[in-house]
Design a protein around this motif. Structure first.
Motif, PDB file in Angstrom:
ATOM      1  N   ILE A   1      36.927  41.656  45.522  1.00 43.24           N
ATOM      2  CA  ILE A   1      37.307  42.346  44.419  1.00 43.24           C
ATOM      3  C   ILE A   1      38.215  41.511  43.402  1.00 43.24           C
ATOM      4  O   ILE A   1      37.999  41.538  42.308  1.00 43.24           O
ATOM      5  CB  ILE A   1      37.947  43.804  44.679  1.00 43.24           C
ATOM      6  CG1 ILE A   1      36.896  44.921  45.372  1.00 43.24           C
ATOM      7  CG2 ILE A   1      38.768  44.465  43.602  1.00 43.24           C
ATOM      8  CD1 ILE A   1      37.830  45.909  46.195  1.00 43.24           C
ATOM      9  N   HIS A   2      39.186  40.829  44.104  1.00 41.63           N
ATOM     10  CA  HIS A   2      40.103  40.271  43.126  1.00 41.63           C
ATOM     11  C   HIS A   2      39.324  38.958  42.636  1.00 41.63           C
ATOM     12  O   HIS A   2      39.871  38.408  41.523  1.00 41.63           O
ATOM     13  CB  HIS A   2      41.057  39.623  44.169  1.00 41.63           C
ATOM     14  CG  HIS A   2      42.071  40.711  44.349  1.00 41.63           C
ATOM     15  ND1 HIS A   2      43.380  40.976  43.522  1.00 41.63           N
ATOM     16  CD2 HIS A   2      42.464  41.419  45.546  1.00 41.63           C
ATOM     17  CE1 HIS A   2      43.911  41.897  44.044  1.00 41.63           C
ATOM     18  NE2 HIS A   2      43.368  42.226  45.291  1.00 41.63           N
TER      19      HIS A   2
ATOM     20  N   ASN B   1      36.045  38.944  41.703  1.00 40.25           N
ATOM     21  CA  ASN B   1      34.586  39.557  40.963  1.00 40.25           C
ATOM     22  C   ASN B   1      35.102  40.788  40.313  1.00 40.25           C
ATOM     23  O   ASN B   1      34.115  41.674  39.939  1.00 40.25           O
ATOM     24  CB  ASN B   1      33.810  39.662  41.951  1.00 40.25           C
ATOM     25  CG  ASN B   1      33.236  38.471  42.454  1.00 40.25           C
ATOM     26  OD1 ASN B   1      32.483  37.702  42.212  1.00 40.25           O
ATOM     27  ND2 ASN B   1      33.510  38.120  44.104  1.00 40.25           N
ATOM     28  N   TYR B   2      36.280  41.089  40.018  1.00 39.62           N
ATOM     29  CA  TYR B   2      36.630  42.285  39.226  1.00 39.62           C
ATOM     30  C   TYR B   2      35.974  42.502  38.023  1.00 39.62           C
ATOM     31  O   TYR B   2      35.789  43.627  37.668  1.00 39.62           O
ATOM     32  CB  TYR B   2      38.255  42.611  38.939  1.00 39.62           C
ATOM     33  CG  TYR B   2      38.652  41.112  38.241  1.00 39.62           C
ATOM     34  CD1 TYR B   2      38.507  41.239  36.699  1.00 39.62           C
ATOM     35  CD2 TYR B   2      39.038  39.953  38.562  1.00 39.62           C
ATOM     36  CE1 TYR B   2      38.784  40.022  35.879  1.00 39.62           C
ATOM     37  CE2 TYR B   2      39.395  38.784  37.901  1.00 39.62           C
ATOM     38  CZ  TYR B   2      39.301  38.903  36.445  1.00 39.62           C
ATOM     39  OH  TYR B   2      39.526  37.636  35.683  1.00 39.62           O
ATOM     40  N   HIS B   3      35.409  41.619  37.394  1.00 42.45           N
ATOM     41  CA  HIS B   3      34.658  41.624  36.068  1.00 42.45           C
ATOM     42  C   HIS B   3      33.399  41.927  36.274  1.00 42.45           C
ATOM     43  O   HIS B   3      32.720  42.276  35.279  1.00 42.45           O
ATOM     44  CB  HIS B   3      34.981  40.505  35.330  1.00 42.45           C
ATOM     45  CG  HIS B   3      34.191  39.188  36.166  1.00 42.45           C
ATOM     46  ND1 HIS B   3      35.079  38.670  37.174  1.00 42.45           N
ATOM     47  CD2 HIS B   3      33.178  38.412  36.138  1.00 42.45           C
ATOM     48  CE1 HIS B   3      34.536  37.465  37.733  1.00 42.45           C
ATOM     49  NE2 HIS B   3      33.168  37.543  37.056  1.00 42.45           N
TER      50      HIS B   3
ATOM     51  N   TYR C   1      41.685  51.043  43.157  1.00 40.08           N
ATOM     52  CA  TYR C   1      42.078  49.968  43.554  1.00 40.08           C
ATOM     53  C   TYR C   1      41.286  49.041  42.616  1.00 40.08           C
ATOM     54  O   TYR C   1      42.078  47.989  42.053  1.00 40.08           O
ATOM     55  CB  TYR C   1      41.684  49.677  44.641  1.00 40.08           C
ATOM     56  CG  TYR C   1      42.323  48.172  45.332  1.00 40.08           C
ATOM     57  CD1 TYR C   1      43.644  48.389  46.129  1.00 40.08           C
ATOM     58  CD2 TYR C   1      41.833  47.197  45.348  1.00 40.08           C
ATOM     59  CE1 TYR C   1      44.002  47.073  46.494  1.00 40.08           C
ATOM     60  CE2 TYR C   1      42.246  45.724  45.589  1.00 40.08           C
ATOM     61  CZ  TYR C   1      43.500  45.851  46.216  1.00 40.08           C
ATOM     62  OH  TYR C   1      43.829  44.582  46.641  1.00 40.08           O
ATOM     63  N   LEU C   2      40.228  48.994  42.225  1.00 42.11           N
ATOM     64  CA  LEU C   2      39.453  48.257  41.329  1.00 42.11           C
ATOM     65  C   LEU C   2      39.969  48.174  39.898  1.00 42.11           C
ATOM     66  O   LEU C   2      40.383  47.235  39.179  1.00 42.11           O
ATOM     67  CB  LEU C   2      38.016  48.614  41.343  1.00 42.11           C
ATOM     68  CG  LEU C   2      37.119  47.703  40.524  1.00 42.11           C
ATOM     69  CD1 LEU C   2      37.176  46.228  40.967  1.00 42.11           C
ATOM     70  CD2 LEU C   2      35.530  48.347  40.385  1.00 42.11           C
ATOM     71  N   ASP C   3      40.343  49.785  39.585  1.00 38.97           N
ATOM     72  CA  ASP C   3      40.752  49.702  38.193  1.00 38.97           C
ATOM     73  C   ASP C   3      42.149  49.101  38.024  1.00 38.97           C
ATOM     74  O   ASP C   3      42.682  48.441  37.196  1.00 38.97           O
ATOM     75  CB  ASP C   3      40.976  51.314  38.021  1.00 38.97           C
ATOM     76  CG  ASP C   3      39.703  51.987  37.548  1.00 38.97           C
ATOM     77  OD1 ASP C   3      38.935  51.364  36.909  1.00 38.97           O
ATOM     78  OD2 ASP C   3      39.512  53.065  37.615  1.00 38.97           O
TER      79      ASP C   3
ATOM     80  N   VAL D   1      43.348  46.448  39.785  1.00 35.53           N
ATOM     81  CA  VAL D   1      43.189  45.094  39.714  1.00 35.53           C
ATOM     82  C   VAL D   1      42.694  44.657  38.441  1.00 35.53           C
ATOM     83  O   VAL D   1      43.369  43.643  37.813  1.00 35.53           O
ATOM     84  CB  VAL D   1      42.092  44.523  40.733  1.00 35.53           C
ATOM     85  CG1 VAL D   1      41.735  43.169  40.491  1.00 35.53           C
ATOM     86  CG2 VAL D   1      42.711  44.700  42.085  1.00 35.53           C
ATOM     87  N   ARG D   2      41.793  45.431  37.833  1.00 36.71           N
ATOM     88  CA  ARG D   2      41.421  45.092  36.441  1.00 36.71           C
ATOM     89  C   ARG D   2      42.393  45.272  35.352  1.00 36.71           C
ATOM     90  O   ARG D   2      42.548  44.172  34.372  1.00 36.71           O
ATOM     91  CB  ARG D   2      40.137  46.020  36.006  1.00 36.71           C
ATOM     92  CG  ARG D   2      38.924  45.619  36.635  1.00 36.71           C
ATOM     93  CD  ARG D   2      37.835  46.574  36.472  1.00 36.71           C
ATOM     94  NE  ARG D   2      36.579  46.203  37.056  1.00 36.71           N
ATOM     95  CZ  ARG D   2      35.558  46.834  36.770  1.00 36.71           C
ATOM     96  NH1 ARG D   2      35.414  48.352  36.641  1.00 36.71           N
ATOM     97  NH2 ARG D   2      34.474  46.498  37.309  1.00 36.71           N
TER      98      ARG D   2
ATOM     99  N   LYS E   1      44.737  42.075  35.569  1.00 35.63           N
ATOM    100  CA  LYS E   1      44.368  40.926  34.974  1.00 35.63           C
ATOM    101  C   LYS E   1      44.062  41.356  33.405  1.00 35.63           C
ATOM    102  O   LYS E   1      44.488  40.052  32.556  1.00 35.63           O
ATOM    103  CB  LYS E   1      42.924  40.805  35.289  1.00 35.63           C
ATOM    104  CG  LYS E   1      42.937  40.573  36.816  1.00 35.63           C
ATOM    105  CD  LYS E   1      43.425  39.289  37.068  1.00 35.63           C
ATOM    106  CE  LYS E   1      42.938  38.117  36.521  1.00 35.63           C
ATOM    107  NZ  LYS E   1      43.664  36.723  37.171  1.00 35.63           N
TER     108      LYS E   1
ATOM    109  N   VAL F   1      37.385  41.771  31.717  1.00 35.66           N
ATOM    110  CA  VAL F   1      37.722  42.611  32.910  1.00 35.66           C
ATOM    111  C   VAL F   1      36.607  43.565  33.447  1.00 35.66           C
ATOM    112  O   VAL F   1      37.112  44.100  34.703  1.00 35.66           O
ATOM    113  CB  VAL F   1      39.196  43.225  32.852  1.00 35.66           C
ATOM    114  CG1 VAL F   1      40.223  42.158  32.411  1.00 35.66           C
ATOM    115  CG2 VAL F   1      39.193  44.292  31.831  1.00 35.66           C
TER     116      VAL F   1
END
Length: 511
Positions: free
Chosen positions: A413-414, A416-418, A452-454, A456-457, A460, A478
């Motif tokens: 995830i960290h 490939n967050y985009h 969690y994904l949101d 991280v995005r 960034k 992102v």
């Protein structure tokens, strides 16, 4: 065994020649002996010699006259070895001018005779092969006319010996990962003629780019397993000697040789599917593929990328096989299937080289190996080769980070967050049920996957805004294709809009 007639007026010479060498060991047998030229002519029709060993000086008809008589009356005439003494060199020279294959001085030397026999056997073997080829070429031309629908131009007399109950066309495509030399093809065809033409089992022919055999069949049965097994073994033996693979198909049996064009056309239809056929037998039916199903190339490419990024070799293999089956079911051609795989895997390698620095030094090697799949001429070999490449790539990537699945997922995830990351897709490449993976993720991180994904995005995004990037650029960078949706997510987790956040950063930075 080649038959020998010894002609000499001296009994000791005749008997000595019969025992001086092991004739059978060298491919010959002494069929008869004669005391002079006239005796030889009388014995010639029954003896039918392939080789005559003739004394050049004999009472009555000497060796020269005997050779001249036989060469004038018999086609083909036998080969000749001349026996002479030292004083008969002029006679020997005359015999050689009449195409004798050599001469020996009396008393005959054993080693010299053996050398002559070795050379003569080679000449006789070549002559026999040429005779067979001549007959074979005539029969081959007849077969070619039959297969191309020109049977009306063939006189009935030319088909007089074609009396099998049924006839069947077997087409053979010689295959290799590299181009097959024309001389190798010619040698294999010659071997096939030795197996089928010489035994009367069939007639070998060429119909570019295929070799073929018009098999004589004992009946009209659609699938004569025993006959096909025997034919396949004959083809395999001819190809094995030169390290060449092949695909063989049968167009089915017909009763009349003038109808063999129907069998040929059916064989051509089956041969069009040769990429899908496995080896090991003569194919008589079209290959069976799974029911037609949808093939989403972009989705497959994304899944393969994620599976490789996680070092999941089993997941990569499953995805490659699934993609191949889907392509077959959709009717894609051999070239289209290979191209689709190469393009997908090339894109994946490119993305991995960008996101995984430790992979970059191997990416060029894998790309080169990938293009070698165009050499595969069987679908199943293609899939195995792709799976092997995928497994090697996964092994290279699997050693990165912790072995725990959730830690791998967090790492992914960290990095490939985009990307368009979805829990369902990740669960598939992890070989998990999506609900179970979601619970496992929540128990480990304390957050739902999407939350969690949101986060991280958004973290960034803040970094990119700090760098002065425009809001729409940051949203796309992102992983948010919709700018308004990005605004709402940013406000939810930061408490202000992206524009206000950037102004705030700018104000804080002013002196």
């Amino acid at each position: 065994m080649y038959r020998v007639l010894i002609v000499d007026d001296e009994p000791l010479i005749r008997e000595g020649l019969k025992t001086i060498v092991d004739w059978e060991k060298h491919g010959f047998e002494v069929a008869a002996t004669a005391t002079d030229g006239m005796d030889a002519l009388q014995k010639l029709p029954d003896c039918k010699p392939d080789l005559m060993i003739v004394d050049i000086r004999m009472p009555g008809m000497d060796g020269i006259k005997l050779m001249r008589t036989i060469q004038g009356q018999y086609r083909p005439s036998p080969r000749f070895l001349i026996l002479s003494g030292y004083a008969d060199f002029d006679y020997a020279r005359a015999a050689l001018q009449m195409r004798a294959d050599g001469y020996m001085l009396k008393p005959v030397d054993e080693d010299e005779l053996i050398d002559h026999l070795a050379n003569l056997k080679q000449l006789l073997d070549e002559g026999k092969a040429a005779d067979r080829q001549s007959v074979g070429l005539r029969k081959e031309r007849i077969v070619q006319l039959l297969l191309t629908g020109e049977a009306n131009g063939i006189p009935d007399s030319d088909l007089a010996g074609w009396d099998w109950p049924a006839y069947e066309v077997v087409l053979v495509k010689l295959q290799n990962r590299t181009e097959i030399d024309a001389s190798v093809i010619a040698h294999i065809k010659s071997k096939l003629m030795e197996t089928f033409d010489a035994s009367g089992a069939g007639t070998v022919f060429s119909m570019d780019p295929f070799l073929g055999i018009l098999l004589g069949r004992a009946g009209i049965a659609a699938d004569d397993v025993r006959a096909h097994k025997t034919a396949y073994e004959g083809i395999a033996a001819a190809c094995r000697e030169y390290g060449v693979d092949f695909t063989a198909v049968s167009g089915g049996a017909v009763r009349d040789p003038r109808e063999t064009d129907r069998s040929y056309l059916r064989a051509l239809e089956l041969m069009a599917h040769r990429f899908i056929y496995e080896g090991g037998r003569i194919h008589v039916r079209e290959p069976q593929t799974e029911r037609e199903c949808g093939f989403d190339r972009a989705e497959t490419e994304e899944k393969i990328y994620l599976a490789l990024d996680l070092g999941n070799s089993e997941g990569v293999e499953a995805l490659i096989r699934e993609a191949g089956n889907a392509m077959l079911a959709s009717g894609m051609s051999e070239l289209d299937i290979k191209t689709a795989f190469v393009q997908m895997m090339t894109n994946v390698i490119g993305k991995l080289a960008q996101s995984r620095p430790e992979f970059r030094d191997k990416s060029e090697t894998f790309s080169t190996e990938l293009f070698d799949v165009y050499c595969e001429y069987r679908y199943y070999a293609l899939i195995e080769r792709l799976c092997a490449i995928g497994a090697a790539m996964a092994a290279k990537l699997d050693g990165y980070g912790t072995d725990k699945q959730i830690r791998k997922l967090l790492d992914l995830i960290h990095r490939n967050y985009h990307e368009n990351l979805k829990l369902e897709t990740l669960a598939e490449v992890f070989n998990y049920n999506s609900s179970y993976l979601g619970k496992l993720f929540k128990n480990t991180t304390g957050e739902h996957f999407n939350t969690y994904l949101d986060k991280v995005r958004i973290e960034k995004a803040k970094e990119f805004l700090d760098q002065g990037m425009k809001v729409y650029q940051v949203a796309e960078k992102v992983g948010y294709s919709n700018v308004d949706y990005f605004h709402s997510k940013f406000r939810k987790y930061v408490g202000t809009s992206p524009s206000a956040y950037r102004k705030q950063i700018t104000t804080v930075g002013d002196p």
